[in-house]
Design an enzyme around this catalytic site. Structure first.
Site, mmCIF file in Angstrom:
data_model
loop_
_atom_site.group_PDB
_atom_site.id
_atom_site.type_symbol
_atom_site.label_atom_id
_atom_site.label_comp_id
_atom_site.label_asym_id
_atom_site.label_seq_id
_atom_site.Cartn_x
_atom_site.Cartn_y
_atom_site.Cartn_z
ATOM 1 N N GLY A 94 -25.765 13.253 -59.225
ATOM 2 C CA GLY A 94 -26.101 11.850 -58.464
ATOM 3 C C GLY A 94 -27.287 11.939 -58.086
ATOM 4 N N SER A 167 -27.582 10.387 -45.499
ATOM 5 C CA SER A 167 -27.628 10.635 -46.818
ATOM 6 C C SER A 167 -29.030 11.034 -47.361
ATOM 7 C CB SER A 167 -26.916 9.520 -47.633
ATOM 8 O OG SER A 167 -27.334 9.763 -49.033
ATOM 9 N N ASP A 329 -22.095 20.285 -49.190
ATOM 10 C CA ASP A 329 -21.813 20.899 -50.654
ATOM 11 C C ASP A 329 -21.064 22.287 -50.782
ATOM 12 O OD1 ASP A 329 -23.044 18.754 -51.982
ATOM 13 O OD2 ASP A 329 -25.090 19.791 -51.913
ATOM 14 N N ARG A 402 -18.915 23.470 -58.411
ATOM 15 C CA ARG A 402 -18.667 24.283 -57.074
ATOM 16 C C ARG A 402 -17.116 24.426 -57.025
ATOM 17 N NH1 ARG A 402 -23.578 23.430 -54.965
ATOM 18 N NH2 ARG A 402 -24.675 21.597 -55.046
#
Length: 455
Positions: A94, A167, A329, A402
């Site tokens: 992304g 963001s 994350d 992840r």
């Protein structure tokens, strides 16, 4: 590679260095490609997501040579990029797609961006909208909100824009487009986000104004790496805190463990998990590293530290607001941590997790439940009831790097054998994950590897 076998482990001990930071590697490749002159990038990580960025920048005209574990980038300059001969494939990244959209918006040609099937499900409207306001044409599926994206750039104008969400990817895409825009671009953030782009733009000599949660940039500035005395200017990439999170949590929950993670990025916009561990009673500390830039307060440098962590008894906590952004994350591995904490850990205001590489609220809950975890899904988060005695199980990573590593760490404190199916997904971000964990004493191996014999 393929399936990964994990057995309960004894204490984890030792000192390791995690791979270079992916977020910073992406930006180093892009900004050095836009700059005049040549830049050396050291400590970069050859993860699949970063290799996708490298390939895309080459397709757009940057000269990038691999030499002695470094990348030597000869920039194309502000107007030197060329129209790609083919579609740019962003793999599953992304970051690559959103930041490249900003660069493409500033170019007087057409660029098409695509990626893997999971990436093509991720929302791009929050980037496409402001780029259209600046004058770019952005087309895509579902009204231009889903990839593939077709971008016709050039003729941009600066904007004054309030981001609907905090963001770093959206902010960075607009700032990169702003380099090619007439006039000034000013962005207003609703909360804190990663500032890697601003720091690196300053390293390349671009004036970036920051005041509170506002950031501004005047278009037309030229990127130039700092002049070196007798050698190429070098961008040194610190270790990735998001990758360090996995051995960090493993040492926190495996009894008797004590490890050191060397030369790790300590940018406070990224270290939310560290703060959560402290709040939960974790035995963790940061100390100055000997890497250049480690102790420098200059805003053009990324702070770097050694992370010391030992096993400790943990207590539950609640997470919401700005801390969610600073740990966004790390929530797959944070959920594993929470299963070993006393009490109910509550995560709210984290709906962004549903549009990551997988729906990380649903997939984390589903896979950890297979191992005996007690997790309730919330629309914008989860409740993890602990402590829980995990048990070995066969689990799936849903092509999410992840999640694959988080489940492997969970297996270290589970009874019996844990099998993570198709675990090679972690190569997207942490090549060498298995070897790093083995170096610390973790009982983890590929299914087709020689069995480990403890003595």
């Amino acid at each position: 590679m393929g399936d990964l076998l994990i057995h309960p482990s004894g204490p984890l001990r030792g000192t390791v260095t995690t791979p270079g930071d992916k977020s910073i590697t992406h930006r180093a490749l892009m900004l050095s490609a836009l700059a005049e002159g040549t830049t050396a990038i050291e400590g970069w990580v050859p993860a699949e997501v970063c290799l996708a960025t490298l390939r895309c920048m080459r397709q757009m005209g940057a000269e990038i040579e691999e030499k002695n574990d470094a990348l030597i980038v000869t920039g194309a300059g502000p107007r030197g990029l060329r129209e790609p001969d083919d579609v740019l494939h962003c793999a599953g990244s992304g970051t690559t797609m959103r930041l490249l959209a900003g660069i493409a918006a500033g170019q007087p040609f057409t660029t098409v961006l695509t990626g893997t099937e999971p990436l093509r499900r991720r929302p791009m409207g929050r980037v496409a909208g402001p780029l259209r306001l600046m004058g770019a044409t952005v087309l895509g599926r579902h009204g231009g909100t889903l990839p593939p994206l077709t971008i016709r750039g050039g003729g941009l104008r600066g904007i004054d824009y309030s981001l609907p969400v905090a963001s770093a990817q959206v902010k960075s895409a607009i700032l990169l487009a702003a380099l090619f825009a007439a006039g000034e671009t000013v962005l207003h953030e609703p909360g804190p986000s990663r500032d890697h782009t601003e720091r690196m733009l300053r390293w390349f000599g671009v004036e970036v104004a920051s005041q509170g949660r506002d950031v501004g940039l005047l278009g037309g500035q030229i990127l130039r790496p700092p002049a070196g005395a007798d050698a190429l200017p070098v961008l040194t990439i610190p270790g990735d805190f998001s990758s360090a999170a996995f051995p960090l949590v493993a040492a926190s929950i495996v009894p008797g463990s004590s490890i050191c993670l060397r030369r790790t990025g300590a940018n406070t916009s990224r270290t939310g998990l560290y703060d959560l561990l402290v709040r939960m009673g974790g035995d963790v500390a940061l100390s100055a590293s000997d890497l250049p830039g480690a102790a420098l307060p200059d805003e053009m440098h990324e702070p770097i530290a050694d992370v010391q962590v030992r096993h400790a008894a943990l207590r539950a906590t609640e997470v919401a607001g700005d801390l969610v952004v600073r740990a966004i994350d790390e929530f797959p591995i944070f959920a594993v941590l929470a299963t070993q904490a006393e009490g109910d850990t509550v995560v709210r205001e984290a709906a962004e997790l549903r549009v990551k590489e997988s729906d990380r609220i649903a997939t984390v809950a589903a896979e950890l439940r297979k191992m005996g975890a007690a997790i309730d899904e919330l629309p914008d988060g989860m409740i993890v009831h602990g402590p829980t005695r995990l048990r070995g199980a066969t689990v799936a990573c849903h092509r999410d790097h992840r999640l694959a590593m988080a489940l492997a760490v969970a297996g270290l404190v589970a009874s019996g054998t844990t099998t993570v199916k198709s675990a090679e997904a972690f190569d997207d971000s942490f090549p060498g994950f298995v070897e790093t964990m083995q170096a610390l004493g973790a009982n983890i191996a590929w299914v087709d590897a020689e069995p480990r014999r403890d003595v």
